[in-house]
Scaffold this motif. Structure first.
Motif, PDB file in Angstrom:
ATOM      1  N   SER A 153     -19.880 -59.911 -25.443  1.00  0.00           N
ATOM      2  CA  SER A 153     -18.779 -59.158 -25.102  1.00  0.00           C
ATOM      3  C   SER A 153     -17.598 -59.454 -26.248  1.00  0.00           C
ATOM      4  N   PRO A 180     -17.433 -55.743 -22.762  1.00  0.00           N
ATOM      5  CA  PRO A 180     -18.980 -56.148 -22.952  1.00  0.00           C
ATOM      6  C   PRO A 180     -19.260 -55.104 -23.970  1.00  0.00           C
ATOM      7  N   THR A 184     -26.106 -57.808 -20.550  1.00  0.00           N
ATOM      8  CA  THR A 184     -25.258 -57.861 -19.241  1.00  0.00           C
ATOM      9  C   THR A 184     -24.525 -59.029 -19.045  1.00  0.00           C
ATOM     10  N   LYS A 186     -21.951 -61.443 -17.587  1.00  0.00           N
ATOM     11  CA  LYS A 186     -21.371 -61.601 -16.302  1.00  0.00           C
ATOM     12  C   LYS A 186     -20.411 -62.808 -16.203  1.00  0.00           C
ATOM     13  N   THR A 251     -17.685 -62.067 -13.418  1.00  0.00           N
ATOM     14  CA  THR A 251     -17.462 -60.627 -12.933  1.00  0.00           C
ATOM     15  C   THR A 251     -18.610 -59.971 -12.157  1.00  0.00           C
ATOM     16  N   GLU A 256     -16.111 -53.105 -12.025  1.00  0.00           N
ATOM     17  CA  GLU A 256     -15.632 -53.133 -13.358  1.00  0.00           C
ATOM     18  C   GLU A 256     -15.849 -54.266 -14.135  1.00  0.00           C
ATOM     19  N   SER A 257     -16.632 -53.980 -15.397  1.00  0.00           N
ATOM     20  CA  SER A 257     -17.182 -55.123 -16.275  1.00  0.00           C
ATOM     21  C   SER A 257     -16.052 -55.371 -17.436  1.00  0.00           C
ATOM     22  N   ASN A 258     -14.956 -54.654 -17.745  1.00  0.00           N
ATOM     23  CA  ASN A 258     -13.936 -55.066 -18.608  1.00  0.00           C
ATOM     24  C   ASN A 258     -13.409 -55.988 -17.941  1.00  0.00           C
TER      25      ASN A 258
END
Length: 445
Positions: A153, A180, A184, A186, A251, A256-258
């Motif tokens: 990220s 990201p 994945t 998180k 997250t 939303e992953s941002n």
């Protein structure tokens, strides 16, 4: 990397909880065996990254003794360097290497005692399992659980805004945004390194120089006291401090992953460190779920007002174990992370233009002072008079004061024992007590 002081507060707390036999239900946490409660457990700490850098592994031993706290309150009547400092039992003489599932092997060599540096810079790769392999000087062999970089990220922005804290305090909040890039990601942990400019408010180009001082000479002390140009630049300095708190973000379960507007630092408006120019280097680490849980557990009690409060987890052992399967607990943690970092600069005037600067040196009083130049001989027998504070030459000899100017009536209020000179506590006229006079390579004015 967590500071030694912070890390060993954690270790002491962990060992204390073991003695109490307490536990935390929410997380599966191992406790030390009864036979090990009074022994010094191996402590392994490493944050191995996907940056092409010289990687570090820290090895030490836990201790049940309570380390002394360094006195952080400046006392102008106590010479510098005479305060107690804490110690760390570093583990030297070990063999350390990192083994990759693709056949790679990286050797580490001990630098300072207990600090092991990779023989060459390297970066962890995504999709590869790594294992840290340790053999201590007594022949015991340890290995870590599999270490994997979970994702990548990128920090896209680090910025500061004028803000008010939850407690109503005015100041400056520092936020980050990130996106990201791969895998994945998180779970995140944030740390920072802040550097600030220091300007001694009562600095003068001249200072005291004391030579040939014999306080025990009779009938009076002998000495030569001169006012001469300073031999070094000590008006402007810089100090760098690393964060010592645990700041994380998850997250998981979020649509939303941002990451947007994650606050990593709040600085009160009256904090001395933003008086002139301030810089912060923020580092974002993508970590595993297990690492996230480990640090959340540490945070739950390391930031408690009382380690014997209602939050009393048992000892958290490292993701490192004996190769032969022996039941031996290990403290600390080893993780593999993706790292992204960004630096920010700002000035006090950017947010508080025309306003009064914060109090100098965290509120230290920089009053003008005066005192008689000399004093009675230390070896004089019988009454010596007295009633006045330390003389000028005594203070100069101890490195406690900086010259300000020659004495004139009315310059120092309530000067009951005036002398020929006016001076200030050295911290007010010499910034090297608070930082280094060498400008950092990254600094931009």
């Amino acid at each position: 990397m967590i500071s030694y002081k912070f890390r060993y507060r954690i270790i002491f707390a962990l060992m204390s909880f073991v003695i109490l036999g307490a536990c935390l239900d929410e997380l599966e946490i191992e406790t030390l065996n009864e036979d090990e409660q009074q022994s010094a457990a191996l402590v392994v700490e490493a944050v191995l990254t996907d940056e092409a850098i010289t990687q570090k592994v820290y090895l030490s031993r836990s201790s049940l003794r309570l380390d002394l706290e360094t006195d952080t309150v400046y006392n102008p009547y106590i010479p510098l360097g005479s305060r107690p400092v804490e110690s760390v039992d570093m583990e030297g003489g070990a063999t350390v290497r990192l083994l990759g599932g693709n056949g790679t092997e990286y050797q580490f060599t001990e630098g300072e005692e207990g600090i092991y540096l990779s023989n060459q810079p390297f970066a962890l790769e995504m999709g590869i399992d790594y294992s840290l392999d340790i053999t201590t000087s007594d022949g015991k062999e340890y290995e870590s659980d599999p270490l994997v970089v979970q994702g990548k990220s990128q920090l896209t922005n680090v910025y500061a805004e004028k803000a008010t804290s939850d407690s109503g305090e005015e100041g400056i909040a520092i936020y980050v945004d990130s996106e990201p890039q791969q895998g994945t990601p998180k779970f995140y942990r944030y740390s920072y390194e802040e550097t600030y400019k220091i300007v001694a408010p009562y600095w003068k180009k001249d200072d005291f120089r004391l030579t040939d001082y014999d306080p025990c000479a009779l009938p009076v002390p002998t000495y030569t006291l001169e006012i001469l140009p300073r031999e070094m630049q000590n008006r402007v300095c810089y100090n760098t401090i690393s964060s010592t708190t645990i700041e994380q973000l998850s997250t998981a379960g979020e649509p939303e992953s941002n990451i947007s507007r994650k606050m990593v630092r709040f600085i009160a408006r009256d904090n001395f460190i933003i008086s002139h120019r301030y810089s912060i280097l923020v580092q974002q680490r993508v970590q595993s779920r297990d690492a996230y849980s480990f640090y959340e557990t540490l945070k739950s009690f390391s930031q408690s007002d009382n380690v014997f409060s209602q939050i009393q987890p048992g000892a958290i052992y490292a993701n490192v174990h004996r190769k032969d399967g022996s039941s031996e607990s290990v403290l600390g943690y080893v993780e593999a992370v993706n790292v992204s970092e960004q630096r920010l600069f700002f000035n006090f005037d950017d947010f508080f233009a025309g306003e009064e600067l914060p109090p100098y040196a965290f509120g230290f009083n920089c009053n003008l002072l005066t005192a008689p130049e000399s004093h009675a001989s230390y070896c004089l027998s019988g009454p010596s008079g007295g009633g006045c504070p330390q003389s000028t030459i005594e203070r100069v000899n101890l490195g406690l004061i900086s010259y300000y100017e020659d004495y004139s009536e009315g310059l120092v209020p309530d000067a009951s024992c005036p002398g020929p000179y006016v001076f200030v506590p050295r911290i007010c006229g010499d910034c090297t007590l608070l930082g280094s006079n060498v400008k950092p390579d990254f600094w931009v004015d």
